[in-house]
Every structure is written in structure tokens, then in C-alpha cells.
Design a protein around this motif. Structure first.
Motif, short mmCIF file in Angstrom:
data_model
loop_
_atom_site.label_atom_id
_atom_site.label_comp_id
_atom_site.label_asym_id
_atom_site.label_seq_id
_atom_site.Cartn_x
_atom_site.Cartn_y
_atom_site.Cartn_z
N PRO A 252 -80.41 69.89 80.78
CA PRO A 252 -81.16 69.33 81.91
C PRO A 252 -81.58 70.34 82.97
O PRO A 252 -82.50 70.06 83.74
N CYS A 253 -80.91 71.48 83.05
CA CYS A 253 -81.29 72.41 84.10
C CYS A 253 -82.10 73.60 83.58
O CYS A 253 -82.37 74.53 84.33
N ILE A 254 -82.51 73.56 82.32
CA ILE A 254 -83.40 74.59 81.79
C ILE A 254 -84.72 73.98 81.31
O ILE A 254 -85.79 74.34 81.78
N LEU A 255 -84.65 73.04 80.39
CA LEU A 255 -85.86 72.49 79.77
C LEU A 255 -86.89 71.97 80.78
O LEU A 255 -88.08 72.28 80.64
N PRO A 256 -86.48 71.21 81.81
CA PRO A 256 -87.50 70.68 82.73
C PRO A 256 -88.29 71.75 83.48
O PRO A 256 -89.42 71.49 83.89
N ILE A 257 -87.69 72.93 83.69
CA ILE A 257 -88.40 73.95 84.46
C ILE A 257 -89.19 74.91 83.58
O ILE A 257 -89.96 75.72 84.10
N LEU B 22 -82.08 64.07 78.15
CA LEU B 22 -81.39 65.16 78.85
C LEU B 22 -79.97 64.78 79.30
O LEU B 22 -79.05 65.60 79.16
N PRO B 23 -79.75 63.59 79.85
CA PRO B 23 -78.37 63.23 80.22
C PRO B 23 -77.41 63.26 79.03
O PRO B 23 -76.24 63.63 79.18
N LYS B 24 -77.89 62.88 77.84
CA LYS B 24 -77.04 62.92 76.65
C LYS B 24 -76.67 64.36 76.29
O LYS B 24 -75.55 64.64 75.89
N VAL B 25 -77.65 65.25 76.42
CA VAL B 25 -77.38 66.66 76.13
C VAL B 25 -76.33 67.20 77.09
O VAL B 25 -75.42 67.93 76.68
N GLU B 26 -76.42 66.82 78.36
CA GLU B 26 -75.46 67.29 79.36
C GLU B 26 -74.05 66.81 79.03
O GLU B 26 -73.09 67.57 79.10
#
Length: 244
Positions: A19-24, A204-208
Motif C-alpha cells: 500500500p505504500c509503494i504501488l499507489p505512488i 492493497l489492505p490484503k497485501v498489507e
């Protein structure tokens, strides 16, 4: 087959889709290509010069990230060797740090400073050079996000306990390649990647959460000094790995 290398590579891939890489990533691609987000999302083919610039910049950006990771691995290995008689203590501290980060990802606890993210003030992206992309990669790796920090800590600690410096550096190199290779692929296929990101956001929450669980498992293995058992289990369960 060195399971540690494969684990480092897969760890890098997982971090990229966190969640903190893909979105950016789309914003970084826009930044590297010297083009606005609107131009990357609009219908039609992307001009060849923008695509070429995006790919070259992505390669240099990746090289900057990998450079910092390899240097970090060298420092960790050197520190580990200097205090070799205290490796058990290092292992306990590393397990505690990794477990805390895992709990953070699961939402059980919240650690404030782990929520910070590195951002770039783009300015005039038209003046962005390929060398500048390398410098941005250095800065990105130096100010890693919490997702990078969690898995990176596990890889760095594993590297610090390797028998030789080259083995330790190899782990960080492979981790860096796993993290940055998708970035280069995304630059090659910018428009399809933009559509993929929009569809993948809901996962993304599932990945986290999955990252949190994996970090807790690794912390437990590190604490009990049973990390190598994973390698043996994989080779016994999947014999085909032995021929890779």
C-alpha cells in the motif's frame, strides 16, 4: 538453489505491490517521464520520446535504490562481523523489531514514525535528467517507506548473518532487483500499468495484512534460529526447486 535469494527477490516484489509503494508509482512514472498524469491516462498511444525517457529514468531510479540497499547490506555485514560474539543478541533484537513492524501492518499496534512516506517535490519535470533520476532513487531508498523498512529489515538481518560479505551483498542486490524490476516493467507498459493500479487498489489492505503475517512468521523463525528450516522444507515439499 539458494532459498534465501529467492526469498529476498519475492520480498522485493511483495514490497512493490504494498500500500505504500504501488499507489505512488504512477506519480513517479509521471515525474520521471517529464509528463503530467493527464497525458499518461488519456486515450491513444504515448509519444515514443516520453516512453523512452520513462524507461531510461526508471532504470536509473532503480539503480539508485539498489545502490543504497547494497551499501546498507555491506554496513550490516561489517557490523555483524565486528560483534560476532553477540550474534544471538543481534538476532533477538532483529526479531523484536521485525515483529513490531509486523504487528503494525496488521493494525494491532500503530507506530507513528512508520507511517511517514518519502515524497518528491517535482517542480519542473521537463528538466528532469537521467542522472537526476539516479539521485532521486538514492533519496527514495534513504528515506524508505514503512513497507520497505519492514521487509528490508528482515533481509538486512539475514544478510548480516551470511558467511561471506558477497553472500550478504547478494541478498540485498536481489531484494533491490525484486523491488525495482516491476518499476521498469511499469515504465515500458505505462498505460496498461495505470489501468492495473486502479483495479488493484482494493486489494492493497490484503497485501498489507499478508506482509504483517509473513514478518511475524519470520520474526519467530529468527528468534528460534530456525530460518534455515524453511529452505529444507521448501526443497522437500517442492523437489523441483533443487534443479533451479
Amino acid at each position: 538453489m539458494d532459498v534465501s535469494l529467492w526469498s529476498a527477490f519475492i520480498g522485493g516484489l511483495v514490497v512493490f505491490f504494498s500500500p505504500c509503494i504501488l499507489p505512488i508509482v504512477p506519480f513517479y512514472l509521471s515525474y520521471m517521464a517529464g509528463s503530467g498524469m493527464a497525458a499518461l491516462n488519456e486515450a491513444g498511444e504515448l509519444p515514443p520520446d516520453i516512453r523512452r525517457r520513462a524507461v531510461l529514468s526508471a532504470v536509473m531510479f532503480s539503480a539508485g535504490i539498489i545502490t543504497v540497499f547494497v551499501l546498507l547490506g555491506a554496513a550490516a555485514f561489517s557490523l555483524s562481523q565486528a560483534f560476532r560474539t553477540y550474534q544471538d543478541e543481534f538476532r533477538f533484537v532483529a526479531a523484536a523489531i521485525i515483529a513490531l513492524i509486523g504487528l503494525h501492518f496488521l493494525g494491532i499496534i500503530r507506530i507513528g514514525f512508520l507511517n511517514r512516506q518519502f515524497q518528491v517535490n517535482a517542480g519542473d519535470t521537463a528538466d528532469m535528467s537521467v542522472l537526476g533520476s539516479y539521485v532521486v532513487g538514492l533519496a527514495f531508498a534513504a528515506g524508505w517507506t514503512p513497507c520497505v523498512g519492514g521487509v528490508l529489515t528482515a533481509v538486512v538481518m539475514t544478510a548480516s548473518f551470511e558467511e561471506t560479505a558477497m553472500q550478504g551483498l547478494g541478498l540485498l542486490l536481489v531484494f533491490g532487483v525484486g523491488l525495482t524490476l516491476p518499476f521498469v516493467v511499469a515504465a515500458v507498459f505505462i498505460k496498461p500499468f495505470m489501468r492495473f493500479v486502479e483495479r488493484f487498489r482494493r486489494h492493497l489492505p490484503k497485501v498489507e495484512k499478508a506482509m504483517g503475517l509473513l514478518l511475524l512468521v519470520f520474526a519467530g523463525l529468527l528468534l528460534t534460529n530456525r530460518v534455515n528450516e524453511i529452505a529444507y522444507w521448501m526443497l522437500e515439499t517442492f523437489p523441483a526447486f533443487s534443479s533451479i
